[in-house]
Scaffold this motif. Sequence first.
Motif, mmCIF file in Angstrom:
data_model
loop_
_atom_site.group_PDB
_atom_site.id
_atom_site.type_symbol
_atom_site.label_atom_id
_atom_site.label_comp_id
_atom_site.label_asym_id
_atom_site.label_seq_id
_atom_site.Cartn_x
_atom_site.Cartn_y
_atom_site.Cartn_z
ATOM 1 N N VAL A 36 14.116 -77.888 -73.711
ATOM 2 C CA VAL A 36 13.714 -79.144 -71.820
ATOM 3 C C VAL A 36 13.453 -79.605 -72.048
ATOM 4 N N LEU A 50 9.180 -78.530 -72.147
ATOM 5 C CA LEU A 50 8.422 -77.626 -71.853
ATOM 6 C C LEU A 50 8.787 -75.080 -72.257
ATOM 7 N N ILE A 51 10.669 -76.011 -73.110
ATOM 8 C CA ILE A 51 10.399 -74.746 -73.891
ATOM 9 C C ILE A 51 11.733 -75.410 -75.506
ATOM 10 N N LEU A 66 11.051 -62.832 -70.396
ATOM 11 C CA LEU A 66 11.284 -63.100 -68.486
ATOM 12 C C LEU A 66 11.209 -61.715 -68.075
ATOM 13 N N ARG A 143 9.655 -83.567 -62.479
ATOM 14 C CA ARG A 143 8.357 -83.172 -61.784
ATOM 15 C C ARG A 143 8.980 -81.480 -61.618
ATOM 16 N N ILE A 144 7.941 -80.845 -62.135
ATOM 17 C CA ILE A 144 8.788 -78.598 -61.969
ATOM 18 C C ILE A 144 8.033 -78.750 -61.068
ATOM 19 N N ASP A 145 8.531 -77.780 -59.899
ATOM 20 C CA ASP A 145 8.383 -76.961 -58.989
ATOM 21 C C ASP A 145 7.870 -75.380 -58.673
ATOM 22 N N THR A 146 6.664 -75.530 -58.975
ATOM 23 C CA THR A 146 6.351 -74.425 -59.367
ATOM 24 C C THR A 146 6.066 -73.565 -60.108
ATOM 25 N N LEU A 147 7.003 -73.386 -61.194
ATOM 26 C CA LEU A 147 7.269 -72.868 -62.743
ATOM 27 C C LEU A 147 8.687 -72.935 -63.137
ATOM 28 N N LEU A 148 8.799 -72.725 -64.260
ATOM 29 C CA LEU A 148 10.401 -73.003 -64.521
ATOM 30 C C LEU A 148 10.638 -71.427 -65.652
ATOM 31 N N ALA A 149 11.282 -70.627 -65.508
ATOM 32 C CA ALA A 149 11.504 -69.117 -65.877
ATOM 33 C C ALA A 149 12.473 -69.179 -66.545
#
Lengths: 152, 418
Positions: A36, A50-51, A66, A143-149
Motif C-alpha cells: 500500500v 504503509l504495508i 489485527l 494522507r491517511i486519517d488516524t490509522l490504516l488497520a
Amino acid sequence: MNDRLIQLNAEYAAAIDDDRLEDWPAFFTADCLYRVTTRDNHRRGMPAGLIYADSRDMLADRVLSLRKANIYESQGYRHLVGVPRILEQDDNGLQAATSFMVLRVDRQGRTDVFASGLYLDDVQPDGAAMLLRRRDVVCDSSRIDTLLAIPL
Amino acid sequence: MPASTPPAGIAAPTPWPAEVYSYVPYWVFQREDVLQAEQQRVFEGPVWNYLALEAEIPQAGDFKTTFVGRMPVVVTRDADGEIYAFENRCAHRGALIALDDFGNASEHTCVYHAWRYDNQGNLRSVAFENGVQGKGGMPKTFCRERHGPRKLRVTTFCGLVFGSLHDDVPPIEEYLGDEVCERVERVLGKPVEVIGRFTQTLPNNWKLYAENVRDTYHASLLHTFFTTFGITRLTQEGGVRVSENGGNHASASYSRVVAGEETAYTQQAIRSENAELRITDLSMLNNVDEFGDGIVLQMLSVFPGFVLQQIHNAIAVRQILPTGVDSTDLHWTYLGFADDTPELRRMRLKQSNLVGPAGFVSMEDGAVGGFVQRGIAVAEHEGSVIELGGHDTQSQDYRATESSIRGFWRAYRTNMSL
C-alpha cells in the motif's frame, strides 16, 4: 480472463467488507507482493509502503495481528471497485489497473471517503479463477486519517 | 505553591501550580487561545523547528514547502549552496508564494500579481512598479527592501535542516544537548536517501502526540504485537536521556546480541493452548545491528515537534504540526542510507510494516491521542497524572518512568510563560 478479474475483485472486496479478513490472503499467490503506497511515492519511485508484504503468510500474519494484537476502534469498509483496464495480457496472466474507492464507517456511524486510488495488479490464472501475483494499492492522497488497520 | 500567571489572552479555567510538570491541566489541549499563543511563544519562540532533510534539497534551486507550527514556509538551497527559509507569504497581499511540495526554481513569483522573490526571500521586482505608459504604479516612496516575507534563521545538523524565527536561539548543538547530539549522530552519521513519505492526520491536539513519542511507559502496554505473539526481543536494558532544557529526549533499548551480528528473534507460544497465536513469516523481524552498539530501538525527540526513530532498521523522521486545537498532521519520512546493500534495503522495506499509520507496533498511536481528546471533552478542570518515576525531569537508566514527558512540559511551560 477479464471477467475472471472482475469476479476476483468482487470477491476480494466482499471478503474485506464482510469482515471475512481470514479469506483475504487466499486471493494471492504464496510468493505475492502486496504493497500500500501513495501516488506521490509511486511517481517518485519510492519503494516504501504503509504495508509491504512479500508473502501470503505475511498477509495472514497481518490478519491474525489485527484480530489478536492490534487495538483500534471497530470500523468497517465499503469498497467500490471499477472496471479493470487491461494493460497487458498473455497466456501467463495479465496486468491491469483498476480504480477503487473505500468508504469507512466508524463506531459513531460516520461515513467518510477513506481512500481512493488504483489497484495495479499482476494476475495469473489459477484453474477457473485467478490469483494476484502482485497488487500495488496506490492511494491518490498522501494522507491517511488516524490509522490504516483493515487492508485496502 | 504559587500559580504562574497565564500569558495575556489565556483565561485559564484552573490554575497550574508553577514548576509542576507531573500534572498537566486538560484545558491546554482544548483552547483556541492556547493554540494561538503556542504559535508565537513556542513555534516562533527561541526553538529550532525541523524543516527538511538536506537530502531533500541537494541542488541549487531545490525547494520544499513546509510549516513552522501553522506558518507556511519555503526552504530552499540558493546558488551559493546555502539553505534559506522564509515565510511562504507574499509581501503584497499575503498569498502563498510557492505552491508545490517540492520543486526547483531559480526564483519564486507570486501567482497573484507576479511579485518576484529570489531564493533568499528578498523581493526582487514588483509588476508594473512604474505603472503603464507613465500612469499608475507604486508611489515614489515605495521601497522594495522594506517589503518581504519573514526570514528564518537556518541551521543544519547531521543532514537535518532546522529553522528559527527568534533572535535568541542558542546554536543547535547547545540546543540539542550533548547526549541528544550523540544519539542523532549515531543514526544519521552518513548520507541518507528518502524511501517514502506519508502524512497521518491525528484527531487530537499536537501535544498529545508530543507526549506519546516521549512516553516509554506505554510501549509494551498499548502496543501488544510483540507480547501477544510471544516474540522475545532479547532486550536487556534501556534508559532515557533528557536534555538540560527538558524538551529533547532519547530513549534506547539494548539487545543482548553481540554487536554487529544479525538479531535472531525467537517466538514461543505464551501458553500451550495459545499455540495458534504464532506469526508464520518472521522475516520482517530479522534485523542487522547496523550501528554496531546493540541498540535495537531508539526514539528521539527535539522540542517542539521533531522525532527521529530507529526501530530495528526502520529509520524515519516525523514532523508534528498542529492544524487546529484537536487536529494534527504527522509527516513521516522513511529513510535508508545511500550505501545500503539491496538486502539491507529490502529489510527496511519489510520492517516498515512495524511503523507508520499501519504499523504493527505503532498504529495504535494514531488513535490513542483521539481517545484522550474525546475522553477529556468536559474535563477542563481536571488534569493528567504524570508521576511514574517521580516528579522531576532527570535522565534515567530505566524506562519505567515518565521523566521525558515531564521534560516536554518543562520546556513547554518555559516557552509559554505558563
